[in-house]
Design an enzyme around this catalytic site. Structure first.
Site, PDB file in Angstrom:
ATOM      1  N   CYS A   1      38.269  47.388  49.074  1.00  0.00           N
ATOM      2  CA  CYS A   1      37.609  47.255  50.368  1.00  0.00           C
ATOM      3  C   CYS A   1      37.455  45.792  50.773  1.00  0.00           C
ATOM      4  O   CYS A   1      37.278  45.490  51.950  1.00  0.00           O
ATOM      5  CB  CYS A   1      36.231  47.917  50.339  1.00  0.00           C
ATOM      6  SG  CYS A   1      36.277  49.706  50.619  1.00  0.00           S
TER       7      CYS A   1
ATOM      8  N   ASN B   1      41.831  35.250  20.575  1.00  0.00           N
ATOM      9  CA  ASN B   1      40.873  36.316  20.888  1.00  0.00           C
ATOM     10  C   ASN B   1      39.728  36.392  19.888  1.00  0.00           C
ATOM     11  O   ASN B   1      38.681  36.978  20.187  1.00  0.00           O
ATOM     12  CB  ASN B   1      41.566  37.676  20.915  1.00  0.00           C
ATOM     13  CG  ASN B   1      42.724  37.754  21.883  1.00  0.00           C
ATOM     14  OD1 ASN B   1      43.741  38.356  21.598  1.00  0.00           O
ATOM     15  ND2 ASN B   1      42.592  37.127  23.043  1.00  0.00           N
TER      16      ASN B   1
ATOM     17  N   CYS C   1      35.175  50.776  47.664  1.00  0.00           N
ATOM     18  CA  CYS C   1      36.149  50.800  46.582  1.00  0.00           C
ATOM     19  C   CYS C   1      36.572  49.375  46.235  1.00  0.00           C
ATOM     20  O   CYS C   1      36.206  48.415  46.923  1.00  0.00           O
ATOM     21  CB  CYS C   1      37.362  51.657  46.957  1.00  0.00           C
ATOM     22  SG  CYS C   1      38.622  50.835  47.965  1.00  0.00           S
TER      23      CYS C   1
ATOM     24  N   CYS D   1      58.873  20.802  48.283  1.00  0.00           N
ATOM     25  CA  CYS D   1      58.834  19.381  48.632  1.00  0.00           C
ATOM     26  C   CYS D   1      57.537  18.725  48.171  1.00  0.00           C
ATOM     27  O   CYS D   1      57.522  17.546  47.806  1.00  0.00           O
ATOM     28  CB  CYS D   1      59.025  19.205  50.134  1.00  0.00           C
ATOM     29  SG  CYS D   1      57.819  20.087  51.145  1.00  0.00           S
TER      30      CYS D   1
END
Length: 788
Positions: A222, A91, A219, A234
């Site tokens: 949405c 970080n 929002c 497989c």
């Protein structure tokens, strides 16, 4: 006083007469860095809003650090920060509030403390700068002591972070890196009617938007969010076609060689797993023959062929053994994996090299030759080429050193076959030295693959590259690029984070300024805020930032528009518990759902609900539930008052499921996934037909893919036999707000009522919705009769 003296020293104040004039004006109490805001026409009122607003910041990583710095220097004095993460070495290159001494500490705690020191100090009247006078109106109600309070926890924690908690804030800023938390904050802010400023970055790209329910904006949910990509077993085990397939195989090999339990790896083989694999192949071939219209020569012939085939299958299976499991188990024993109490045994490196050679030969030569003899690749464009014996001899050679131990090594180098063998052998030796001897005697390797663990990443890179060489898959990956794929890392760019965080603060200013307006414009954020894209390349006009109007809500969004959701399942096989865990909670994100069928409650969760009251329904098939059960054309009403969320699910039944095989040019085959993974979300609301009849409208669709407007998603999941390819974006600061976010599980949201009025409003709301539900049910019945 010390801050003021420093400000004078570094010329924050003009010299001479201007200084005297400013100090005697009403701005004497305004911190110097904020006087630019104060000087604008609406400055005093806006500045008062800034100084008195209570801000919630969720996330203190790449964007979060930039936001905290911006909030502090802009004068916000009351901020709370929520973050679950701790500081990692990776970080430090972009999250500038952290230093190496902070590694291991909570991000929110360190970031809040550092940002608090950046808040401009208030200049009070007793500082001796003037002869007194009334306090500036701007400073009324402002906290004398700024507060940046950290909360080291998960925003999905019901007991702490709920709707009443969010309602205490003026606005919320998101700086998150996963979809689960974003969905949580989105729903909390919608329920609390608090503006949310959402942002995300992915490399050079970034986006900022404002979500506000009273203003009628779109929002977060949405638009569809991309789900975690999974591939069938497989494909990973036998028919890889992309580098990511090989990297996932390498991660499973890591689990097989170093994990505490070998059976947890998809590469684990025993008689039972071989039998299951062979039966799956036989069933698939039988399904292909039946769907391709092939005819047989009579029932007697069919029966005879079936019996002969069964005898042949049993005979083959009886003599069939895994080509590599015996060697892997022997290798684990020599490395000391899973036997921490037997560390007195000294490592025999020459013996270990020999055992490693046997294991690698079995994995990369014998197993491939076996698959070729079984005609598994008779239709493949490229037949795999097993590793040669000379390359495998490097495992027992002591003359060569692995590439990562050379002075000229770089993470971007591409390893040859021989170098990959050397690297794998080096990993085996390093593990054995840590478990059998040396200073770290008895230390077991990490049980799970970790992209930040150097040994794990070296092992997976070498193993996946050998797999790519065998199956002729390009490009071969360097350790750096393999790490990006294994951890789904999008390189984070600090500049993009800074730009996006600055845009979020500008949107915050717009929101606070809108509260000073009058008439229809007041608090109408669609008029003052913008959805802003941060672009890698300029527009035709030469701009890197592209603002657009805030979009309208998706009418099909079940979160903010209570739309009807269509669900296709096998109602004769699915239980209520499967529906709750896989769809209601995981896909739709309900926390404490109440399910109603035909007006009767069949399941309910909540603080005052007895968990045993509806437990008897959990393991009933959907068709066997009370009130006539759930069949084709049934409607399930789901409510969650902790999120102020309700939705109707229109159910369709399907018996037979098919899926497209990407490795066979889109050939349709029978879906062999677990039953809990066979479902579709989306499509039109069905009309009532006889239960058990196949839904011809949806039969051709790929199982697990939704088709409803705005909700096209891959509904596969990592809980079954498939393997997850896209994990949480751990090193990406946050997912872009494009419709490509990784979709995680959503958790619960619980409202802890702080007053009776809130509780009463929920009860009354529930009653009104039940009455409305009854009216809608009557209307829907009339419509169905008319359709019939």
């Amino acid at each position: 006083k010390t801050s003021l003296s420093l400000a004078k020293k570094y010329s924050y104040f003009p010299c001479g007469r201007a200084t005297s004039k400013i100090m005697s004006s009403s701005t004497k109490t305004i911190p110097p860095i904020l006087r630019g805001i104060h000087a604008t026409p609406s400055g005093p009122s806006l500045l008062h809003q800034i100084l008195t607003s209570k801000i919630l910041l969720v996330g203190s990583g790449g964007i979060g650090c930039e936001l905290l710095k911006n909030l502090a220097l802009s004068g916000f004095r009351d901020v709370e920060v929520i973050d679950l993460d701790t500081i990692d070495v990776s970080n430090l290159n972009r999250q500038f509030l952290f230093r190496s001494r902070h590694v291991g500490m909570a991000k929110c705690v360190v970031a809040s403390a550092v940002a608090l020191g950046m808040v401009p100090p208030l200049i009070l009247e007793d500082d001796g700068l003037d002869d007194g006078g009334d306090c500036d109106e701007t400073m009324k109600g402002v906290k004398k002591v700024a507060s940046y309070a950290p909360h080291h926890g998960n925003v999905c924690d019901n007991s702490k972070f709920n709707v009443p908690y969010v309602q205490a804030f003026s606005l919320v800023l998101n700086a998150l890196d996963n979809v689960a938390a974003r969905r949580r904050v989105n729903r909390l802010c919608l329920a609390a009617s608090v503006p949310l400023i959402e942002a995300g970055t992915a490399g050079y790209l970034g986006q900022v938007t404002v979500i506000d329910k009273p203003s009628g904006t779109e929002c977060y949910e949405c638009q569809a969010k991309a789900t975690q990509k999974v591939y069938p077993i497989c494909t990973i085990r036998s028919t890889p076609s992309m580098p990511v397939h090989c990297i996932v195989w390498g991660k499973e090999l890591y689990k097989l060689c170093f994990g505490p339990k070998v059976e947890e790896s998809m590469l684990f083989e025993d008689e039972a797993s071989l039998r299951a694999e062979r039966e799956a192949e036989e069933n698939e071939e039988a399904g292909e023959n039946s769907h391709s219209g092939k005819e047989t020569n009579g029932n007697a012939s069919n029966k005879e062929d079936g019996e002969n085939g069964k005898d042949s299958f049993e005979g083959e299976l009886e003599g069939e053994k895994s080509t590599y499991m015996e060697h892997i188990n022997n290798l684990r024993e020599h490395m000391g994996i899973g036997s921490p109490n037997d560390n007195s045994i000294q490592i025999d490196e020459s013996k270990l090299r020999f055992v490693a050679h046997q294991s690698l030969t079995a994995l990369f030569q014998t197993e491939i030759e076996k698959q070729i003899k079984m005609d598994r690749y008779k239709t493949a464009e490229k037949v795999p080429i097993p590793l040669s014996s000379p390359d495998l001899e490097n495992a027992i050679s002591t003359d060569e050193i692995p590439p990562t131990e050379k002075d000229t090594y770089q993470q971007t180098q591409i390893w040859s076959r021989a170098e990959c063998i050397l690297e794998l052998t080096s990993c085996f030796l390093q593990i054995a030295r840590s478990t059998r001897g040396g200073e770290n005697k008895g230390m077991q390797p990490p049980p799970e693959f970790d992209k930040d663990d150097p040994l794990a990443m070296r092992f997976v890179t070498a193993a996946s590259n050998l797999r790519s060489y065998i199956f002729q898959i390009d490009p071969i990956q360097s350790l750096y690029s393999a790490k990006g794929i294994a951890g789904n890392i999008i390189p984070a760019i600090a500049t993009t984070n800074a730009i996006v965080a600055g845009l979020q603060i500008l949107q915050a200013f717009h929101i606070l300024r809108s509260r000073l307006l009058k008439g229809d414009a007041k608090n109408n954020l669609k008029e003052v805020c913008r959805y802003i894209y941060c672009l890698r390349d300029t527009t035709r006009k030469g701009y890197y930032l592209q603002p657009t109007k805030l979009p309208d809500p998706n009418p099909e969004c079940f979160v903010c528009r209570n739309a009807v959701i269509s669900l296709v399942v096998n109602t004769k096989e699915w239980t209520l518990d499967m529906l709750l865990s896989r769809v209601i909670k995981k896909e739709l994100g309900f926390g404490e759902p109440t399910l109603m069928v035909g007006g009767d409650i069949v399941y309910e969760e909540g603080e005052d609900i007895d968990p045993t009251e509806y437990s008897g329904n959990l393991f009933k098939k959907l068709v066997d539930l009370p009130s006539g059960g759930v069949g084709h054309g049934s409607v399930i009403r789901v409510e969650d008052f902790t999120q102020d969320l309700e939705v109707e699910i229109s159910v369709s039944h399907r018996d037979y499921w098919v899926i497209k095989d990407k490795n066979e040019n889109g050939r349709v085959k029978e879906d062999d996934r677990e039953e809990i993974e066979k479902f579709e979300i989306g499509g039109s609301k069905p009309t009532v037909t006889s239960a058990g009849k196949k839904d011809e409208k949806n039969d051709g669709a790929v199982a697990g893919t939704s088709t409803k407007n705005g909700y096209k998603q891959d509904k596969n999941n990592d809980d079954d036999g498939d393997t997850e390819v896209v994990p949480t974006k751990e090193n990406c600061d946050t997912n872009t707000l494009e419709r490509t976010d990784v979709d995680d599980d959503d958790d619960d949201i619980e409202i802890v009522d702080t007053d009776n009025s809130h509780k009463e409003s929920l009860v009354s709301k529930k009653r009104s919705r039940e009455e409305e539900s009854g009216k809608n049910a009557k209307k829907s019945k009339v419509k169905l009769i008319e359709i019939d």
